[in-house]
Motif scaffolding. Structure first.
Motif, PDB file in Angstrom:
ATOM      1  N   GLY A 164      63.763  13.046   1.927  1.00  0.00           N
ATOM      2  CA  GLY A 164      63.136  13.259   3.222  1.00  0.00           C
ATOM      3  C   GLY A 164      63.183  14.717   3.583  1.00  0.00           C
ATOM      4  N   PRO A 165      62.265  15.183   4.423  1.00  0.00           N
ATOM      5  CA  PRO A 165      62.285  16.579   4.853  1.00  0.00           C
ATOM      6  C   PRO A 165      63.486  16.859   5.733  1.00  0.00           C
ATOM      7  N   ASN A 166      63.768  18.141   5.962  1.00  0.00           N
ATOM      8  CA  ASN A 166      64.819  18.508   6.903  1.00  0.00           C
ATOM      9  C   ASN A 166      64.535  17.868   8.264  1.00  0.00           C
ATOM     10  N   SER A 205      50.172   9.843  -9.452  1.00  0.00           N
ATOM     11  CA  SER A 205      50.703  10.905  -8.601  1.00  0.00           C
ATOM     12  C   SER A 205      52.091  11.317  -9.087  1.00  0.00           C
ATOM     13  N   SER A 206      52.476  12.540  -8.803  1.00  0.00           N
ATOM     14  CA  SER A 206      53.851  12.962  -9.048  1.00  0.00           C
ATOM     15  C   SER A 206      54.721  12.470  -7.897  1.00  0.00           C
ATOM     16  N   LEU A 207      56.031  12.485  -8.104  1.00  0.00           N
ATOM     17  CA  LEU A 207      56.935  12.089  -7.024  1.00  0.00           C
ATOM     18  C   LEU A 207      56.789  13.041  -5.840  1.00  0.00           C
ATOM     19  N   GLU A 208      56.556  14.314  -6.111  1.00  0.00           N
ATOM     20  CA  GLU A 208      56.346  15.263  -5.018  1.00  0.00           C
ATOM     21  C   GLU A 208      55.078  14.925  -4.246  1.00  0.00           C
ATOM     22  N   ASP A 209      54.015  14.500  -4.931  1.00  0.00           N
ATOM     23  CA  ASP A 209      52.797  14.081  -4.246  1.00  0.00           C
ATOM     24  C   ASP A 209      53.083  12.906  -3.304  1.00  0.00           C
ATOM     25  N   VAL A 210      53.847  11.942  -3.799  1.00  0.00           N
ATOM     26  CA  VAL A 210      54.188  10.770  -2.985  1.00  0.00           C
ATOM     27  C   VAL A 210      55.004  11.196  -1.775  1.00  0.00           C
ATOM     28  N   PHE A 211      55.951  12.099  -1.991  1.00  0.00           N
ATOM     29  CA  PHE A 211      56.777  12.606  -0.902  1.00  0.00           C
ATOM     30  C   PHE A 211      55.907  13.266   0.159  1.00  0.00           C
ATOM     31  N   LEU A 212      55.015  14.145  -0.247  1.00  0.00           N
ATOM     32  CA  LEU A 212      54.186  14.877   0.704  1.00  0.00           C
ATOM     33  C   LEU A 212      53.236  13.949   1.455  1.00  0.00           C
ATOM     34  N   ALA A 213      52.776  12.899   0.776  1.00  0.00           N
ATOM     35  CA  ALA A 213      51.832  11.970   1.412  1.00  0.00           C
ATOM     36  C   ALA A 213      52.498  11.079   2.447  1.00  0.00           C
ATOM     37  N   ASN A 214      53.820  10.939   2.355  1.00  0.00           N
ATOM     38  CA  ASN A 214      54.530   9.997   3.235  1.00  0.00           C
ATOM     39  C   ASN A 214      55.480  10.646   4.211  1.00  0.00           C
ATOM     40  N   THR A 215      55.444  11.978   4.306  1.00  0.00           N
ATOM     41  CA  THR A 215      56.347  12.677   5.226  1.00  0.00           C
ATOM     42  C   THR A 215      55.599  13.765   5.979  1.00  0.00           C
ATOM     43  N   HIS A 216      56.206  14.199   7.078  1.00  0.00           N
ATOM     44  CA  HIS A 216      55.703  15.321   7.850  1.00  0.00           C
ATOM     45  C   HIS A 216      56.544  16.544   7.529  1.00  0.00           C
ATOM     46  N   ALA A 217      56.079  17.709   7.938  1.00  0.00           N
ATOM     47  CA  ALA A 217      56.829  18.948   7.703  1.00  0.00           C
ATOM     48  C   ALA A 217      58.198  18.851   8.356  1.00  0.00           C
ATOM     49  N   GLY A 218      59.204  19.404   7.680  1.00  0.00           N
ATOM     50  CA  GLY A 218      60.575  19.329   8.179  1.00  0.00           C
ATOM     51  C   GLY A 218      60.764  20.070   9.488  1.00  0.00           C
ATOM     52  N   LEU A 219      61.853  19.696  10.171  1.00  0.00           N
ATOM     53  CA  LEU A 219      62.151  20.269  11.461  1.00  0.00           C
ATOM     54  C   LEU A 219      63.084  21.459  11.359  1.00  0.00           C
ATOM     55  N   GLY A 220      63.489  21.788  10.137  1.00  0.00           N
ATOM     56  CA  GLY A 220      64.438  22.884   9.952  1.00  0.00           C
ATOM     57  C   GLY A 220      65.859  22.379  10.006  1.00  0.00           C
ATOM     58  N   GLY A 221      66.795  23.183   9.494  1.00  0.00           N
ATOM     59  CA  GLY A 221      68.211  22.824   9.528  1.00  0.00           C
ATOM     60  C   GLY A 221      68.584  21.859   8.449  1.00  0.00           C
TER      61      GLY A 221
END
Length: 239
Positions: free
Chosen positions: A40-42, A223-239
């Protein structure tokens, strides 16, 4: 193992911090003798989830079962290992002194010298923890999580800061632990790491599980795993 409950069961978990939901109706499982990755993103809630699973945070809603018992309780204490991202509490102690102290807390600890050899800690024996590099601190953190022969280990970004040699050595150790029957739950930002190690992946976004599956299932459309990750998450919040 047949008939046993999963190593980890999280059901409808909710955590509110500062009046805002960090985890929101999150549910997932981790099988025994398997490596489960949480991506998951930050700001997605990964570390908060791990803290709930180890009894450091009490959830606002929902439930967590760790090896069939309550997280953080005495029944789980000797059976669960935790590798944090960092720990200021160890700043002045030297690595082997720390491991010998931690080993003294368990009835059947792993041999300190053998574990230190495996993780390359002997050359660091005289260096205080606070003066180690980030990757070296991670190796010490991992040794501390494993010294008590846990049945279930939580690993929060276990190879962050490690050089390629140390990272691959850690991967091999984790594979051996899984083969030996240890259940492993790790968070990571490294797609290559998750793809190489995971029996099951949960991708978390905004406090919920967005998608789950094996690497083969998640990438079945090419798809690559990174593609799947990007398609199912939003940009991280930092930290």
């Amino acid at each position: 193992m047949q008939g046993l409950r999963p190593a980890l069961e999280v059901t409808g978990l909710g955590v509110d911090l500062g009046g805002h939901p960090v985890l929101d109706d999150l549910s997932l499982t981790a099988a025994r003798s398997a490596l489960t990755s949480i991506l998951g993103p930050n700001g997605a809630g990964k570390t908060t989830l791990i803290r709930c699973c180890t009894g450091l945070i009490r959830p606002t809603r929902g439930s967590v079962s760790v090896l069939g018992t309550e997280p953080g309780g005495t029944a789980a204490a000797a059976r669960v290992g935790m590798m944090p991202q960092s720990t200021g509490a160890w700043s002045g102690i030297r690595p082997l002194e720390l491991l010998r102290y931690l080993a003294s807390l368990y009835a059947r600890p792993l041999p300190v010298d053998a574990l230190a050899d495996r993780l390359g800690l002997h050359p660091l024996a005289k260096t205080p923890y606070r003066r180690l590099s980030g990757g070296q601190q991670q190796a010490v953190n991992l040794a501390g999580a494993l010294i008590g022969r846990p049945e279930l280990v939580f690993l929060d970004e276990p190879t962050a800061g490690m050089d390629p040699h140390a990272r691959r050595a850690t991967w091999e150790l984790l594979r051996e632990l899984r083969t030996a029957g240890v259940s492993l739950v790790l968070t990571t930002h490294a797609m290559e790491e998750a793809a190489a190690l995971s029996d099951l992946i949960h991708i978390v976004d905004r406090g919920r599980v967005a998608v789950s599956g094996t690497v083969t299932e998640l990438t079945a459309d090419g798809s690559s795993l990174e593609d799947v990750f990007l398609a199912n998450t939003h940009a991280g919040l930092g930290g």
